[in-house]
Each structure stands twice: as C-alpha cells, then as structure tokens.
Motif scaffolding. Structure first.
Motif, PDB file in Angstrom:
ATOM      1  N   UNK A 440      85.715  52.556  -2.365  1.00  0.00           N
ATOM      2  CA  UNK A 440      85.141  52.858  -3.666  1.00  0.00           C
ATOM      3  C   UNK A 440      83.660  52.491  -3.715  1.00  0.00           C
ATOM      4  N   UNK A 441      83.285  51.382  -3.084  1.00  0.00           N
ATOM      5  CA  UNK A 441      81.897  50.955  -3.072  1.00  0.00           C
ATOM      6  C   UNK A 441      81.014  51.932  -2.297  1.00  0.00           C
ATOM      7  N   UNK A 442      81.523  52.477  -1.201  1.00  0.00           N
ATOM      8  CA  UNK A 442      80.763  53.472  -0.437  1.00  0.00           C
ATOM      9  C   UNK A 442      80.467  54.686  -1.313  1.00  0.00           C
ATOM     10  N   UNK A 443      81.467  55.148  -2.040  1.00  0.00           N
ATOM     11  CA  UNK A 443      81.295  56.328  -2.901  1.00  0.00           C
ATOM     12  C   UNK A 443      80.296  56.034  -4.019  1.00  0.00           C
ATOM     13  N   UNK A 444      80.427  54.891  -4.663  1.00  0.00           N
ATOM     14  CA  UNK A 444      79.533  54.546  -5.769  1.00  0.00           C
ATOM     15  C   UNK A 444      78.091  54.342  -5.294  1.00  0.00           C
ATOM     16  N   UNK A 445      77.926  53.852  -4.073  1.00  0.00           N
ATOM     17  CA  UNK A 445      76.580  53.708  -3.517  1.00  0.00           C
ATOM     18  C   UNK A 445      75.926  55.066  -3.335  1.00  0.00           C
ATOM     19  N   UNK A 446      76.673  56.024  -2.813  1.00  0.00           N
ATOM     20  CA  UNK A 446      76.145  57.386  -2.669  1.00  0.00           C
ATOM     21  C   UNK A 446      75.783  57.963  -4.038  1.00  0.00           C
ATOM     22  N   UNK A 447      76.635  57.754  -5.006  1.00  0.00           N
ATOM     23  CA  UNK A 447      76.384  58.285  -6.347  1.00  0.00           C
ATOM     24  C   UNK A 447      75.121  57.675  -6.954  1.00  0.00           C
ATOM     25  N   UNK A 448      74.931  56.372  -6.750  1.00  0.00           N
ATOM     26  CA  UNK A 448      73.754  55.697  -7.293  1.00  0.00           C
ATOM     27  C   UNK A 448      72.471  56.226  -6.658  1.00  0.00           C
ATOM     28  N   UNK A 449      72.495  56.431  -5.344  1.00  0.00           N
ATOM     29  CA  UNK A 449      71.309  56.940  -4.650  1.00  0.00           C
ATOM     30  C   UNK A 449      71.029  58.385  -5.046  1.00  0.00           C
ATOM     31  N   UNK A 450      72.074  59.170  -5.185  1.00  0.00           N
ATOM     32  CA  UNK A 450      71.925  60.559  -5.633  1.00  0.00           C
ATOM     33  C   UNK A 450      71.244  60.605  -7.008  1.00  0.00           C
ATOM     34  N   UNK A 451      71.736  59.813  -7.945  1.00  0.00           N
ATOM     35  CA  UNK A 451      71.169  59.794  -9.299  1.00  0.00           C
ATOM     36  C   UNK A 451      69.710  59.356  -9.268  1.00  0.00           C
ATOM     37  N   UNK A 452      69.416  58.337  -8.452  1.00  0.00           N
ATOM     38  CA  UNK A 452      68.051  57.823  -8.397  1.00  0.00           C
ATOM     39  C   UNK A 452      67.089  58.882  -7.851  1.00  0.00           C
ATOM     40  N   UNK A 453      67.467  59.546  -6.773  1.00  0.00           N
ATOM     41  CA  UNK A 453      66.599  60.567  -6.185  1.00  0.00           C
ATOM     42  C   UNK A 453      66.354  61.714  -7.163  1.00  0.00           C
ATOM     43  N   UNK A 454      67.373  62.084  -7.915  1.00  0.00           N
ATOM     44  CA  UNK A 454      67.209  63.144  -8.915  1.00  0.00           C
ATOM     45  C   UNK A 454      66.289  62.685 -10.045  1.00  0.00           C
ATOM     46  N   UNK A 455      66.459  61.431 -10.486  1.00  0.00           N
ATOM     47  CA  UNK A 455      65.667  60.919 -11.610  1.00  0.00           C
ATOM     48  C   UNK A 455      64.184  60.861 -11.288  1.00  0.00           C
TER      49      UNK A 455
END
Length: 549
Positions: A440-455
């Motif tokens: 779950x942590x691996x998935x959430x880390x990817x999601x956090x980085x994805x959101x940051x790059x988009x922002x």
C-alpha cells in the motif's frame, strides 16, 4: 594454525564489513594481533554446504542463497553493483507504522555519520555527500525542466563505487600486515562457554576441506558473516545468552529486505534534452544518480514507508520498446555463459525477469536499428567492463521524455518474517513475505509523486497496470534477499533486540555483530555503505575498550 595463539581480535567473515573492521582496527591499533576467518577459499567448488542448507520458503519473492551471497575473501562484494547510499533521518524515528520496532534512534545515526568519510575511502565512492545542493557543480540543478523541490525532492543521490571488489582490492593490505592472519576455508562453529564476566575465550572452527577441528582464541570476537550466517551462528550458540533470563526474542525475527520493481512511467513536460536521465559525474570522476523521494515531514504526516524512485529504461524483455540496443542486451543476457559474465544473477534477473519472450521481435528491433543497436552496446561494454571506474548501469535517452520509474521501498519489520534453524539445527529456514502495508505504501508513494508533478506542471505518471491490479503486480514483481536486514537488531535492552548500540551481543562482554542484520529498519537504502561506516565506529569502540581494560 596453533590453538594456543591468543589474538586481540577475531573477525568472522571477510565481506566489506569484516575487512573494514580488520583494516580500521589495525590502522588505529597497529600493535594488536588480528585473526580473520573466512569460509570460502581459492578453488572452492561451485556449491557449498552453507548455501545448500538454506531453505527459502517463498522463492517467488526471495532469491536463492547462491544469488544473495558469495563465499571467499571480499564476500558479496564480488558481485556487488557498487551503489553507495546513505540512510535518512526518518529511518531512525518512531512512527505509527513502525512504532516500537524502530529500536535505534537519531543519536545512533549522528554517532555513525562522522565515520562516513573514512567509509567512502574504503568504498572508493568519492566524498560522502549525498545532497546535490552541497556540491557546487550541481547546486540548484533539477531532474527535469520545471521541477522544483517541495514535498518531493530530487536532490538526494546515490554514489557509486568502482565497484570495489574488497577481496582483490585489499588482499595485499591484509597480507602485508604482520599482525593480521587470514584463515581461508574455515567455518566458525561454536563459541567457548562464557566465564563469570560474560566473556568467551575461544571459538571452534572447522577446516572446510579436511573437516579438521581446532580452536581459535581471542580477547574479542566480531561476527561479520552477513545476515544469514551471522544469524545462524548465534542461533547455534544460544549458550552465549545464558546470563540473560532468556534468549532474545528478536533473534532471527523481523527479517527485512526491500520491495522493488516498475509499475509506471514518468512523462516530463519540458525539453527532453534538459532531463537528467542518466548518471552525473563528479569532478573526481565518481558517478552519482538522482532519486525522487518524499521528504521526512511528508512521510511522517502521511505514515508512509521510505521509498525512492529513479528514472529507468522500459522493461528489457518486452520487445514493445522497439529499441535495438535494449533488445541486443536482453538477448545477450539470455545466453547462459555470456549472461553470467555480464551481470550478477540478481541483476541479470532484474533485466530478463527469468523470461524468454519475443525473440523474433527482439531480433527485428536489433536489425532495424543497425548499426546503432551494436555500436551503442559496444560503447557501453567498454565503459562497463574495460576501464577502472566502471559505468554503473545503462540508461538510454528518451526523445519522448518518458522513462520507466524504478521503485526501491522500505519493508516493515514483521515478526513472522524470520530465519530459524530446523529441529536438527542443520538447515536454516527463511520465511519471507510482504505485508499489505508494504504494498500500500508503494502505491501511495507513486500517487503522491504523480500529484506533485502535475501540480507544479512538470509531468505526470502513467501506470502500466489497472489500479485494482497494482497490489497483485507489486507482490509478483518484487524479489529481494540481497539486502538482508533486521535479524540481530540493535535495541536498548535484550527484551527488544539482540545487540546494544555498540553492537555487543546482549549477555556477553566480548562478542559483537557487524552485519546489516543489526539494522532494525531497512529504509530505502542499500545497506552496504552505512554498514561500512558502522564497522569503522565499531573498530574505534574496540580500541576504546582496549584502552579502558
């Protein structure tokens, strides 16, 4: 060897930790005598009794022991890739996700840091600076156009050794020292009984070739035989804990490695030519590489495990990449006699994934990209194998500014992940699996980085699999066993660990463990470099003990 010789220090195991302990102790104590015991020897058979007596219960996620360790002077550094990485503050902090299983602290981290400069000398990886903003040539540079530091940073780097093969590199230094004796082809078996002060005076060792037994005597002993064999040796010598109320519960438990693999690509918005997709080169010639990482505060606030991601190539085995050079290198890895020479088994597996897929399509990729599909590998081969400081890896430019993301993630210390002896004490059983929270942590880390790059309008992630399939895929592709951590962990008492903060085995006064098995948490880092710094700290502690006694 005569059994009546009393050494000041006996080190068991000659991997990087063992060799650094010996050389550093000798450097600051040139008058002291040292015995270095190593199981392997020149001309040894392909198979050995130690690895043959290990039973991995989950071979889908854990490499077999022959792919994890090496016997002989230099130990696993014989096939080590050379990556040198520093641990992070978060690895020493109690967090809800890990809580009481973080049994070391930031004070220990601070005590080890001063020894990283000397460790970097042994590893030949340049200055131990792991923040690009502290290096003038790279200060304020970024991984890609429009990137800026926030709760995601690109400033932490890995540094690369030659890679340094410790046996070859330091054999002459060991042999020319008159006060150091090397015993190759000997297995450490049983420590002598403790005296009233909690000290043992000897260890029985077996000649691997003749089976002859004899005793080695020393004032202090350091077990530096790697996690598997250091743990096995303590499990076979439970009499060392007789002064305690019980054998430490943590012995052999809380085994950790890392989760790793690829589930997504990153697509940057800016100029592809401004993307740092490969290695950076320091002025002294050492290689470095950027990593995307969440900050300590973000990890704490969101209760995530420490994870890094770096830019990588598409999957080599999938011919859909349509890259002739990649197809050539994949096909080369499939040739048994050649693949073994090009890369260690674990690294080769990361390229081929044990699959033979689309050979005809790979051949088509190779043919359509001629001559580049041969010229590029030839240039890489020269840099990888024919010069002293070798190119650490192969990363190819993407005109689309699209790169696979390789993740390398911390694993929870779980009691059920363990190493234990069979009832007859002849076999070491390894139980290893992933917790749902790891994945779950691996998935959430990817999601956090994805959101940051988009922002910040820098880019976005593109997943290779459906969201509902990610947990299954991560479990299937993650395979470790090379970074072995946690089974003799540091703690403030034998109730929580096996060794104290000076790496002394609880219940004894002169037996120490210098192995990544003493690390209570795995962090994101390959453990080798930090272990080297711990070995230097241990050598200095032993000198202090000598002076006080």
């Amino acid at each position: 060897m005569t059994s009546d010789k009393l050494y000041d220090l006996c080190v068991i195991g000659s991997g990087p930790a063992g060799i650094i302990t010996v050389l550093e102790y000798n450097r600051i104590n040139p008058q002291k005598t040292i015995l270095l015991i190593e199981y392997g020897f020149s001309g040894q058979p392909e198979r050995n009794n130690l690895d043959d007596s290990i039973d991995v219960k989950n071979p889908e996620n854990h490499h077999n022991p022959y792919n994890c360790t090496n016997k002989g002077l230099g130990g696993t550094s014989l096939t080590w890739g050379g990556r040198c990485v520093m641990f992070d503050d978060i690895d020493f902090m109690k967090r809800p996700l890990i809580d009481e299983n973080c049994t070391w602290d930031l004070n220990f981290f601070e005590e080890v840091k001063p020894h990283t400069s000397k460790a970097a000398e042994y590893f030949e990886c340049g200055e131990p600076i792991f923040d690009l903003n502290q290096i003038a040539d790279f200060k304020n540079t970024t991984i890609a156009e429009n990137f800026e530091d926030g709760y995601v940073t690109d400033k932490n780097v890995e540094r690369w050794s030659m890679p340094t093969r410790f046996g070859k590199r330091y054999r002459k230094d060991l042999e020319k020292a008159e006060n150091i004796k090397i015993l190759e082809g000997y297995q450490a078996q049983k420590f002598g009984e403790l005296d009233e002060n909690g000290k043992t005076g000897s260890i029985t060792i077996r000649n691997v070739r003749s089976n002859e037994l004899c005793d080695a005597q020393a004032k202090n002993f350091v077990i530096a035989a790697g996690t598997q064999e250091s743990t096995r040796l303590l499990l076979k010598n439970k009499h060392l804990f007789k002064k305690l109320e019980q054998v430490p519960t943590a012995l052999g438990k809380f085994y950790q490695c890392h989760l790793l693999g690829k589930i997504a690509s990153v697509i940057f918005n800016g100029d592809p030519k401004k993307t740092d997709f490969g290695f950076l080169r320091n002025q002294d010639g050492t290689y470095m590489r950027r990593r995307l990482q969440l900050t300590t505060q973000y990890l704490k606030d969101n209760d995530l495990l420490n994870t890094v991601l770096w830019l990588d190539n598409p999957l080599y085995y999938d011919p859909k990449h349509k890259n002739g050079a990649m197809s050539f290198m994949y096909l080369a890895m499939l040739i048994p006699f050649l693949g073994k020479k090009l890369a260690p088994p674990a690294i080769a597996h990361s390229i081929t994934k044990g699959k033979t897929i689309g050979v005809r399509k790979h051949l088509w990729n190779l043919s359509k990209d001629l001559p580049g599909s041969l010229v590029t590998p030839a240039k890489i081969f020269y840099k990888r194998y024919l010069i002293k400081r070798k190119l650490p890896g192969i990363f190819l430019f993407s005109p689309l500014n699209k790169y696979a993301l390789y993740f390398h993630s911390e694993q929870l210390p779980v009691f059920e992940n363990r190493m234990e002896l069979s009832k007859d004490e002849e076999k070491l059983n390894i139980y290893y699996d992933f917790a749902d929270k790891d994945i779950d942590s691996v998935i959430k880390t990817h999601q956090a980085i994805d959101k940051y790059l988009r922002d910040i309008n820098c880019g976005r992630l593109e997943y290779w699999y459906k969201e509902e399939d990610l947990p299954r895929v991560i479990r299937e592709i993650s395979m470790d066993g090379v970074h072995q951590i946690g089974t003799t962990r540091i703690a403030d008492s034998p109730k929580d660990g096996v060794v104290d903060r000076n790496l002394k085995v609880y219940g004894t006064e002169n037996v120490f463990v210098c192995s990544s098995s003493v690390f209570p948490t795995s962090g994101q880092a390959n453990p080798t470099f930090f272990l080297g710094a711990c070995a230097i700290r241990l050598a200095n502690y032993l000198k202090k003990e000598d002076e006080e006694n």
